[in-house]
Design a protein around this motif. Structure first.
Motif, PDB file in Angstrom:
ATOM      1  N   GLY A 109       1.175  -1.391   0.553  1.00 19.68           N
ATOM      2  CA  GLY A 109       0.232  -0.185  -0.708  1.00 19.68           C
ATOM      3  C   GLY A 109       0.987   1.132   0.184  1.00 19.68           C
ATOM      4  N   VAL A 110       1.821   1.036   0.572  1.00 25.23           N
ATOM      5  CA  VAL A 110       2.684   2.359   0.598  1.00 25.23           C
ATOM      6  C   VAL A 110       3.645   2.949  -0.746  1.00 25.23           C
ATOM      7  CG1 VAL A 110       5.248   3.124   1.654  1.00 25.23           C
ATOM      8  CG2 VAL A 110       3.548   2.099   3.177  1.00 25.23           C
ATOM      9  N   PHE A 111       3.798   2.002  -1.074  1.00 21.63           N
ATOM     10  CA  PHE A 111       4.607   1.581  -2.250  1.00 21.63           C
ATOM     11  C   PHE A 111       3.537   2.509  -3.222  1.00 21.63           C
ATOM     12  CE2 PHE A 111       7.849  -1.013  -1.335  1.00 21.63           C
ATOM     13  CZ  PHE A 111       8.913  -0.087  -1.618  1.00 21.63           C
ATOM     14  N   THR A 112       2.315   1.741  -3.518  1.00 22.19           N
ATOM     15  CA  THR A 112       1.427   1.686  -4.317  1.00 22.19           C
ATOM     16  C   THR A 112       0.787   3.451  -4.179  1.00 22.19           C
ATOM     17  OG1 THR A 112       0.424  -0.077  -4.717  1.00 22.19           O
ATOM     18  CG2 THR A 112      -1.113   1.968  -5.017  1.00 22.19           C
ATOM     19  N   ILE A 116      11.211   6.231  11.872  1.00 19.19           N
ATOM     20  CA  ILE A 116      11.722   5.556  11.307  1.00 19.19           C
ATOM     21  C   ILE A 116      12.213   6.649  10.387  1.00 19.19           C
ATOM     22  CG2 ILE A 116      11.304   3.766   9.092  1.00 19.19           C
ATOM     23  CD1 ILE A 116       9.898   2.246  11.359  1.00 19.19           C
ATOM     24  N   PHE A 117      11.489   7.410   9.938  1.00 18.92           N
ATOM     25  CA  PHE A 117      11.851   8.492   8.537  1.00 18.92           C
ATOM     26  C   PHE A 117      11.850   9.706   9.743  1.00 18.92           C
ATOM     27  CE2 PHE A 117       8.174   6.558   7.029  1.00 18.92           C
ATOM     28  CZ  PHE A 117       8.846   5.596   6.163  1.00 18.92           C
ATOM     29  N   SER A 118      12.990   9.977  10.254  1.00 20.64           N
ATOM     30  CA  SER A 118      13.090  10.794  10.979  1.00 20.64           C
ATOM     31  C   SER A 118      14.722  11.597  11.095  1.00 20.64           C
ATOM     32  CB  SER A 118      13.966  10.738  12.936  1.00 20.64           C
ATOM     33  OG  SER A 118      15.037   9.934  13.578  1.00 20.64           O
ATOM     34  N   LYS A 119      15.164  12.799  10.271  1.00 17.71           N
ATOM     35  CA  LYS A 119      16.641  12.586   9.697  1.00 17.71           C
ATOM     36  C   LYS A 119      17.503  12.150  10.500  1.00 17.71           C
ATOM     37  CE  LYS A 119      15.261  17.291   8.753  1.00 17.71           C
ATOM     38  NZ  LYS A 119      15.264  18.897   9.128  1.00 17.71           N
ATOM     39  N   SER A 120      18.000  11.815  12.390  1.00 12.74           N
ATOM     40  CA  SER A 120      18.906  11.166  12.544  1.00 12.74           C
ATOM     41  C   SER A 120      19.194   9.922  12.421  1.00 12.74           C
ATOM     42  CB  SER A 120      18.863  11.144  14.299  1.00 12.74           C
ATOM     43  OG  SER A 120      17.194  10.845  14.543  1.00 12.74           O
ATOM     44  N   VAL A 121      17.723   8.585  12.224  1.00 10.89           N
ATOM     45  CA  VAL A 121      17.763   8.020  11.670  1.00 10.89           C
ATOM     46  C   VAL A 121      17.775   7.927   9.704  1.00 10.89           C
ATOM     47  CG1 VAL A 121      16.217   5.504  11.194  1.00 10.89           C
ATOM     48  CG2 VAL A 121      15.771   6.974  13.269  1.00 10.89           C
ATOM     49  N   ALA A 122      17.909   8.076   8.919  1.00  5.04           N
ATOM     50  CA  ALA A 122      17.829   9.425   7.567  1.00  5.04           C
ATOM     51  C   ALA A 122      19.582   9.013   8.273  1.00  5.04           C
ATOM     52  CB  ALA A 122      17.136   9.577   6.978  1.00  5.04           C
ATOM     53  N   ALA A 123      20.115  10.328   8.509  1.00  4.03           N
ATOM     54  CA  ALA A 123      21.743   9.560   8.930  1.00  4.03           C
ATOM     55  C   ALA A 123      22.586   8.450   9.083  1.00  4.03           C
ATOM     56  CB  ALA A 123      21.979  10.498   8.936  1.00  4.03           C
ATOM     57  N   ALA A 124      21.538   7.779   9.352  1.00  6.99           N
ATOM     58  CA  ALA A 124      22.204   6.156   9.692  1.00  6.99           C
ATOM     59  C   ALA A 124      22.248   5.464   8.470  1.00  6.99           C
ATOM     60  CB  ALA A 124      21.460   4.977  10.768  1.00  6.99           C
ATOM     61  N   GLY A 125      21.097   6.249   7.209  1.00  7.92           N
ATOM     62  CA  GLY A 125      21.600   5.140   5.866  1.00  7.92           C
ATOM     63  C   GLY A 125      20.100   3.582   5.286  1.00  7.92           C
ATOM     64  N   PRO A 126      18.945   4.098   6.316  1.00  8.70           N
ATOM     65  CA  PRO A 126      18.098   2.540   5.631  1.00  8.70           C
ATOM     66  C   PRO A 126      17.583   3.299   3.955  1.00  8.70           C
ATOM     67  CG  PRO A 126      17.073   4.714   7.690  1.00  8.70           C
ATOM     68  CD  PRO A 126      18.832   4.880   7.389  1.00  8.70           C
ATOM     69  N   GLY A 127      17.757   5.027   4.579  1.00  5.43           N
ATOM     70  CA  GLY A 127      17.044   5.569   2.666  1.00  5.43           C
ATOM     71  C   GLY A 127      15.455   5.483   2.417  1.00  5.43           C
ATOM     72  N   SER A 128      15.604   4.457   0.599  1.00  8.16           N
ATOM     73  CA  SER A 128      14.736   4.067   0.700  1.00  8.16           C
ATOM     74  C   SER A 128      14.061   2.678   1.080  1.00  8.16           C
ATOM     75  CB  SER A 128      14.396   3.959  -0.913  1.00  8.16           C
ATOM     76  OG  SER A 128      15.731   2.623  -0.874  1.00  8.16           O
ATOM     77  N   LEU A 129      14.263   2.534   1.987  1.00  9.68           N
ATOM     78  CA  LEU A 129      13.909   1.126   2.826  1.00  9.68           C
ATOM     79  C   LEU A 129      12.654   1.470   4.333  1.00  9.68           C
ATOM     80  CD1 LEU A 129      17.522  -0.470   4.803  1.00  9.68           C
ATOM     81  CD2 LEU A 129      16.052  -1.548   1.967  1.00  9.68           C
ATOM     82  N   GLY A 130      12.491   2.798   3.827  1.00 16.89           N
ATOM     83  CA  GLY A 130      11.370   2.667   4.439  1.00 16.89           C
ATOM     84  C   GLY A 130      10.334   2.040   4.703  1.00 16.89           C
ATOM     85  N   PRO A 131       9.790   1.833   3.713  1.00 21.78           N
ATOM     86  CA  PRO A 131       8.226   1.306   2.920  1.00 21.78           C
ATOM     87  C   PRO A 131       8.656  -0.037   3.903  1.00 21.78           C
ATOM     88  CG  PRO A 131       8.437   2.899   1.027  1.00 21.78           C
ATOM     89  CD  PRO A 131       9.502   2.170   2.239  1.00 21.78           C
TER      90      PRO A 131
END
Length: 242
Positions: A52-55, A153-168
């Motif tokens: 659903g998220v990807f859609t 998960i979508f915070s800047k601090s977590v994004a800086a750790a590298g999950p990137g497009s792994l969010g969904p």
């Protein structure tokens, strides 16, 4: 042609089609998945969220909330409520259409299933032990965990750790974890649209030999998630998780 409304509508439709679809596969008679259990249901819902998220993203909603509680929580977090009405409208419509597609997909199985409660479970949630306050608390806690951890998960601090497009994928895993750990009490609606839209569909659709739509319980999977989502958004704002 894409738009945030279309993205939320189609994303929520896919969410409910696959999520309620796995429930139908497990509980309806003469399905090849009949009786496969809670692990299959929670895994199916996790994959449903991911799909659903990807859609939603592909069809125009970069937020991909798919859930009024998430929409409200993030509105509280940033102090901007302008998206609440259009997103929630799209989510409710998408959930109802997704539920109708589940009914069509499993059309011959409804008549084969004598248990009206099992049929209702393919549309909306019901508690294991019916007790209003504990049921409400369960929905608040489950949705709080959902919104708070999604914010993390979508915070800047977590994004800086590298999950990137792994969010969904991470959100899908989170929903799987909530289902396994917290879902045994109420069936973890944690989403007013996911519960209310299909409940309306159950009431309207000519499901063979269906029972009532359990409207006496219906406020709990709406109010509980909204409270939990708003609380999570408020704490994210206080903690300045951005």
């Amino acid at each position: 042609m894409t738009s945030p409304f279309l993205g939320e509508f189609l994303g929520t439709m896919v969410l409910v089609l696959l999520g309620n679809g796995v429930v139908a596969g497990v509980v309806l008679k003469r399905s090849k998945a009949e009786g496969s259990g809670w692990m299959v249901i929670t895994a199916g819902w996790a994959f449903a969220v991911m799909a659903g998220v990807f859609t939603a993203i592909a069809c125009g909603s970069s937020d991909a909330h798919l859930n009024p509680a998430v929409t409200l929580g993030f509105a509280v977090r940033v102090g901007d409520f302008s998206k609440v009405a259009p997103y929630v409208g799209a989510q409710l419509l998408g959930a109802a259409v997704g539920a109708a597609l589940v009914w069509l997909h499993y059309l011959p199985h409804w008549k084969e299933t004598p248990d009206a409660a099992a049929k209702l479970a393919c549309f909306c949630t019901a508690p294991a032990i019916r007790s209003a306050i504990p049921n409400l608390i369960s929905e608040i806690v489950g949705t709080f965990v959902l919104v708070f951890v999604v914010g993390a998960i979508f915070s800047k601090s977590v994004a800086a750790a590298g999950p990137g497009s792994l969010g969904p994928y991470l959100v899908g895993s989170l929903v799987w974890g909530i289902g396994l750990s917290l879902g045994g009490t109420t069936g973890y609606a944690i989403n007013p649209a996911r519960d209310l839209g299909p409940r309306v569909a159950h009431a309207i659709l000519p499901v063979a030999e269906k029972g009532g739509s359990d409207w006496s319980y219906a406020p709990i999977p709406v109010v509980g998630p909204l409270v939990g989502g708003a609380l999570a958004g408020w704490i994210l704002r206080i903690l300045a998780v951005a």
